[in-house]
Design an enzyme around this catalytic site. Structure first.
Site, PDB file in Angstrom:
ATOM      1  N   GLU A  31      -4.550   8.649  18.459  1.00 11.06           N
ATOM      2  CA  GLU A  31      -5.174   9.980  18.547  1.00 11.06           C
ATOM      3  C   GLU A  31      -6.185  10.172  17.402  1.00 11.06           C
ATOM      4  O   GLU A  31      -7.293  10.660  17.610  1.00 11.06           O
ATOM      5  CB  GLU A  31      -4.102  11.082  18.480  1.00 11.06           C
ATOM      6  CG  GLU A  31      -3.188  11.159  19.685  1.00 11.06           C
ATOM      7  CD  GLU A  31      -2.135  10.060  19.717  1.00 11.06           C
ATOM      8  OE1 GLU A  31      -1.859   9.456  18.661  1.00 11.06           O
ATOM      9  OE2 GLU A  31      -1.605   9.790  20.811  1.00 11.06           O
TER      10      GLU A  31
ATOM     11  N   SER B 187       4.559  -1.464   4.014  1.00  9.64           N
ATOM     12  CA  SER B 187       4.767  -2.845   4.445  1.00  9.64           C
ATOM     13  C   SER B 187       4.760  -3.763   3.232  1.00  9.64           C
ATOM     14  O   SER B 187       3.950  -3.566   2.311  1.00  9.64           O
ATOM     15  CB  SER B 187       3.650  -3.275   5.404  1.00  9.64           C
ATOM     16  OG  SER B 187       3.519  -2.350   6.454  1.00  9.64           O
TER      17      SER B 187
ATOM     18  N   GLN C  42       0.857  -1.194   0.000  1.00 11.82           N
ATOM     19  CA  GLN C  42       0.000   0.000   0.000  1.00 11.82           C
ATOM     20  C   GLN C  42       0.891   1.241   0.000  1.00 11.82           C
ATOM     21  O   GLN C  42       1.646   1.458   0.956  1.00 11.82           O
ATOM     22  CB  GLN C  42      -0.876  -0.023   1.263  1.00 11.82           C
ATOM     23  CG  GLN C  42      -1.782   1.171   1.438  1.00 11.82           C
ATOM     24  CD  GLN C  42      -2.309   1.257   2.866  1.00 11.82           C
ATOM     25  OE1 GLN C  42      -1.757   0.655   3.772  1.00 11.82           O
ATOM     26  NE2 GLN C  42      -3.359   2.021   3.066  1.00 11.82           N
ATOM     27  N   GLY C  43       0.818   2.048  -1.052  1.00  8.84           N
ATOM     28  CA  GLY C  43       1.614   3.276  -1.137  1.00  8.84           C
ATOM     29  C   GLY C  43       0.736   4.481  -0.881  1.00  8.84           C
ATOM     30  O   GLY C  43       0.371   5.207  -1.819  1.00  8.84           O
TER      31      GLY C  43
ATOM     32  N   GLU D 206      -9.413  -1.613   5.871  1.00  5.27           N
ATOM     33  CA  GLU D 206      -8.192  -1.835   6.640  1.00  5.27           C
ATOM     34  C   GLU D 206      -8.525  -2.048   8.115  1.00  5.27           C
ATOM     35  O   GLU D 206      -7.991  -2.932   8.759  1.00  5.27           O
ATOM     36  CB  GLU D 206      -7.268  -0.609   6.488  1.00  5.27           C
ATOM     37  CG  GLU D 206      -5.982  -0.728   7.287  1.00  5.27           C
ATOM     38  CD  GLU D 206      -4.996   0.407   7.002  1.00  5.27           C
ATOM     39  OE1 GLU D 206      -5.446   1.482   6.561  1.00  5.27           O
ATOM     40  OE2 GLU D 206      -3.809   0.200   7.211  1.00  5.27           O
TER      41      GLU D 206
ATOM     42  N   SER E 270       1.130   6.497   2.565  1.00  6.60           N
ATOM     43  CA  SER E 270       1.900   7.451   3.372  1.00  6.60           C
ATOM     44  C   SER E 270       3.102   8.004   2.617  1.00  6.60           C
ATOM     45  O   SER E 270       3.719   7.317   1.808  1.00  6.60           O
ATOM     46  CB  SER E 270       2.414   6.766   4.647  1.00  6.60           C
ATOM     47  OG  SER E 270       1.360   6.187   5.347  1.00  6.60           O
TER      48      SER E 270
HETATM   49  C1  LIG Z   1       4.286  -0.864  11.350  1.00  9.63           C
HETATM   50  C2  LIG Z   1       3.748   0.136  10.382  1.00  9.63           C
HETATM   51  C3  LIG Z   1       3.323  -0.264   9.117  1.00  9.63           C
HETATM   52  C4  LIG Z   1       2.852   0.677   8.195  1.00  9.63           C
HETATM   53  N1  LIG Z   1       2.478   0.250   6.953  1.00  9.63           N
HETATM   54  C5  LIG Z   1       2.066   1.156   6.025  1.00  9.63           C
HETATM   55  C6  LIG Z   1       1.770   0.762   4.682  1.00  9.63           C
HETATM   56  O1  LIG Z   1       1.880  -0.426   4.333  1.00  9.63           O
HETATM   57  N2  LIG Z   1       1.410   1.706   3.782  1.00  9.63           N
HETATM   58  C7  LIG Z   1       1.279   3.020   4.119  1.00  9.63           C
HETATM   59  O2  LIG Z   1       0.904   3.814   3.261  1.00  9.63           O
HETATM   60  N3  LIG Z   1       1.556   3.451   5.382  1.00  9.63           N
HETATM   61  C8  LIG Z   1       1.955   2.539   6.331  1.00  9.63           C
HETATM   62  N4  LIG Z   1       2.271   2.951   7.614  1.00  9.63           N
HETATM   63  C9  LIG Z   1       2.237   4.388   7.911  1.00  9.63           C
HETATM   64  C10 LIG Z   1       1.106   4.819   8.827  1.00  9.63           C
HETATM   65  O3  LIG Z   1      -0.114   4.805   8.151  1.00  9.63           O
HETATM   66  C11 LIG Z   1       1.463   6.217   9.364  1.00  9.63           C
HETATM   67  O4  LIG Z   1       2.621   6.081  10.149  1.00  9.63           O
HETATM   68  C12 LIG Z   1       0.347   6.806  10.194  1.00  9.63           C
HETATM   69  O5  LIG Z   1      -0.750   7.113   9.390  1.00  9.63           O
HETATM   70  C13 LIG Z   1       0.796   8.077  10.949  1.00  9.63           C
HETATM   71  O6  LIG Z   1       1.354   8.987  10.073  1.00  9.63           O
HETATM   72  P1  LIG Z   1       2.784   9.662  10.391  1.00  9.63           P
HETATM   73  O7  LIG Z   1       3.741   8.544  10.742  1.00  9.63           O
HETATM   74  O8  LIG Z   1       3.134  10.535   9.257  1.00  9.63           O
HETATM   75  O9  LIG Z   1       2.571  10.501  11.710  1.00  9.63           O
HETATM   76  P2  LIG Z   1       1.883  11.948  11.800  1.00  9.63           P
HETATM   77  O10 LIG Z   1       0.628  11.945  11.033  1.00  9.63           O
HETATM   78  O11 LIG Z   1       2.913  12.969  11.453  1.00  9.63           O
HETATM   79  O12 LIG Z   1       1.533  12.022  13.337  1.00  9.63           O
HETATM   80  C14 LIG Z   1       2.493  12.420  14.348  1.00  9.63           C
HETATM   81  C15 LIG Z   1       1.761  12.508  15.682  1.00  9.63           C
HETATM   82  O13 LIG Z   1       0.735  13.528  15.610  1.00  9.63           O
HETATM   83  C16 LIG Z   1      -0.536  12.985  15.989  1.00  9.63           C
HETATM   84  N5  LIG Z   1      -1.613  13.593  15.182  1.00  9.63           N
HETATM   85  C17 LIG Z   1      -1.620  13.754  13.833  1.00  9.63           C
HETATM   86  N6  LIG Z   1      -2.803  14.323  13.443  1.00  9.63           N
HETATM   87  C18 LIG Z   1      -3.543  14.507  14.575  1.00  9.63           C
HETATM   88  C19 LIG Z   1      -4.853  15.040  14.833  1.00  9.63           C
HETATM   89  N7  LIG Z   1      -5.625  15.490  13.845  1.00  9.63           N
HETATM   90  N8  LIG Z   1      -5.302  15.056  16.124  1.00  9.63           N
HETATM   91  C20 LIG Z   1      -4.513  14.583  17.142  1.00  9.63           C
HETATM   92  N9  LIG Z   1      -3.250  14.082  16.944  1.00  9.63           N
HETATM   93  C21 LIG Z   1      -2.786  14.036  15.691  1.00  9.63           C
HETATM   94  C22 LIG Z   1      -0.414  11.499  15.711  1.00  9.63           C
HETATM   95  O14 LIG Z   1      -1.325  10.738  16.493  1.00  9.63           O
HETATM   96  C23 LIG Z   1       1.037  11.209  16.061  1.00  9.63           C
HETATM   97  O15 LIG Z   1       1.169  10.998  17.449  1.00  9.63           O
HETATM   98  C24 LIG Z   1       2.760   2.041   8.556  1.00  9.63           C
HETATM   99  C25 LIG Z   1       3.166   2.449   9.834  1.00  9.63           C
HETATM  100  C26 LIG Z   1       3.668   1.519  10.747  1.00  9.63           C
HETATM  101  C27 LIG Z   1       4.102   1.979  12.099  1.00  9.63           C
END
Ligand SMILES: Cc1cc2nc3c(=O)[nH]c(=O)nc-3n(C[C@H](O)[C@H](O)[C@H](O)COP(=O)(O)OP(=O)(O)OC[C@H]3O[C@@H](n4cnc5c(N)ncnc54)[C@H](O)[C@@H]3O)c2cc1C
Length: 364
Positions: free
Chosen positions: A347, A148, A113-114, A231, A116
């Site tokens: 969150e 992933s 899944q692309g 999902e 993020s």
């Molecule tokens: C093990 C693992 C597997 C993954 N696999 C995939 C995958 O296959 N494909 C893919 O596309 N992505 C994947 N992801 C990515 C995942 O979807 C993102 O990490 C997730 O959506 C959070 O985005 P971010 O890491 O950019 O954090 P951010 O969005 O930058 O968040 C940072 C912090 O701010 C908080 N925050 C953000 N917005 C708000 C809000 N509106 N209100 C309150 N708090 C907020 C968050 O809770 C977090 O604590 C994976 C992540 C992990 C850990």
């Protein structure tokens, strides 16, 4: 809803338990995934014409529950089964359904899944990967992150921006990208557990044929919402089963290490009660799914509940072990960190529950 198995469901469960007892492998892999498929335990609710069983969701729930109970390795096609497949069924053309669905079930083709990007996680509408529409193809440039299975994937469901002047949810397009196409580069990322399960994907002038468009040009957001609902929505029973196995291990550890400690016993009992609450939430989601065929926002409750509880529980186990790593709980504690981030952070899920389940006003 009657929560007991019907006679047919009970027979199905017994047959599955016997099969798992005779066939359980030590390692995950394509061979195990294929074996599950050949035995009829993959794609239970998918239409028969695409290799599924056309069975009710309750059978799917039984498979997820029983596999988690014996800690069976997952089918390799987690993203294909849980996300790409349901999205193709909802928005794909007949050609796309015939081309992709059966190979997802048999694990012949693996998906990633692309969604993020470095600047788009929780706020998915911030994606900047560029999709340029030419006569007979799209050209994709950009970067994805945390994907992933991308290192073993054949295809990627990719969300990008086709209208460079658009903002947020509009102007996005959803494509099926061949991971072997020229210009696709995958770089593994190492996690806190030491494993490299997810990756960065760099896309440079990647040519994607027109027929790989899913939905409409500019209509990618609606398609992506289908992916995200699935999902979280269909995951509940696997999570409930996994948590049940985890609470069972915690109880065993308590008996070995701290059987007479009243405070620890109290906390372990609380974890068992929380597990029962999760199971009933899952039954509620299943009822809704069987009535409507679409997972509801309750899936967010299950995912939030499970990931937070599992993290708390692994900490309690490590406390009982006095920080000594017995090879199981140490890994579980580290892996549980990612669970409260992937598929929506805690969150963000609380925001969804507040708005879509409780009907509270939007937070922003
Ligand atoms: C093990 C693992 C597997 C993954 N696999 C995939 C995958 O296959 N494909 C893919 O596309 N992505 C994947 N992801 C990515 C995942 O979807 C993102 O990490 C997730 O959506 C959070 O985005 P971010 O890491 O950019 O954090 P951010 O969005 O930058 O968040 C940072 C912090 O701010 C908080 N925050 C953000 N917005 C708000 C809000 N509106 N209100 C309150 N708090 C907020 C968050 O809770 C977090 O604590 C994976 C992540 C992990 C850990």
């Amino acid at each position: 809803m009657d929560l007991r198995d019907s006679p047919d469901e009970a027979a199905f469960r017994t047959e599955l338990r016997d099969w798992l007892a005779a066939n359980l492998p030590a390692e995950p892999g394509r061979e195990w995934s294929r074996k599950l498929y050949d035995a009829g335990y993959v794609g239970l609710t998918w239409p028969q014409e695409y290799g599924g069983q056309g069975a009710p969701y309750s059978n799917q729930a039984i498979v997820l529950e029983e596999m988690a109970r014996v800690q069976a390795p997952q089918h390799l096609g987690v993203i294909g089964l849980g996300m790409a497949g349901p999205t193709i069924m909802a928005h794909g053309t007949d050609e796309q359904k015939s081309r992709y669905l059966a190979n997802i079930l048999s694990a012949e083709e693996i998906w990633c899944q692309g969604f993020s990007e470095p600047g788009a996680g929780s706020d998915l509408a911030g994606v900047r990967t560029r999709i340029e529409a030419r006569d007979d193809m799209f050209v994709v440039n950009g970067q994805k992150v945390w994907s992933s299975f991308a290192h073993i994937a054949d295809f990627c469901i990719l969300l990008g921006r086709s209208d460079p002047d658009s903002e947020k949810h509009s102007g996005l397009t959803y494509l099926i990208v061949d991971m072997k196409a020229p210009g696709v580069e995958v770089r593994p990322l190492r996690q806190i557990t030491g494993e490299a399960e997810f990756n960065e994907i760099f896309l440079s002038d990647v040519e994607v044929p027109r027929e790989n468009l899913l939905g409409e040009i500019g209509g990618g957001w609606q398609v992506a919402m289908t992916t995200l609902l699935h999902e979280r929505g269909t995951l509940g029973f696997a999570l409930g089963g996994a948590l049940e196995a985890q609470v069972g291990r915690l109880v065993e550890l308590t008996k070995e290490r701290r059987r007479d400690d009243p405070l620890i016993r109290d906390r372990v009992a609380t974890e068992w009660i929380e597990l029962q609450a999760l199971k009933f939430t899952n039954y509620r989601s299943l009822t809704k799914l069987m009535q409507t065929g679409i997972p509801g926002p309750e899936g967010s409750v299950s995912k939030l509940h499970w990931s937070e509880q599992n993290q708390r529980l692994t900490k309690l186990a490590m406390e009982m072990l006095d920080g000594e790593d017995d090879g199981y709980w140490g890994y579980q504690q580290l892996r549980s960190r990612g669970n409260t981030i992937e598929a929506g952070t805690s969150e963000v899920l609380r925001n969804i529950i507040a708005e879509r389940v409780l009907g509270l006003p939007r937070s922003r």
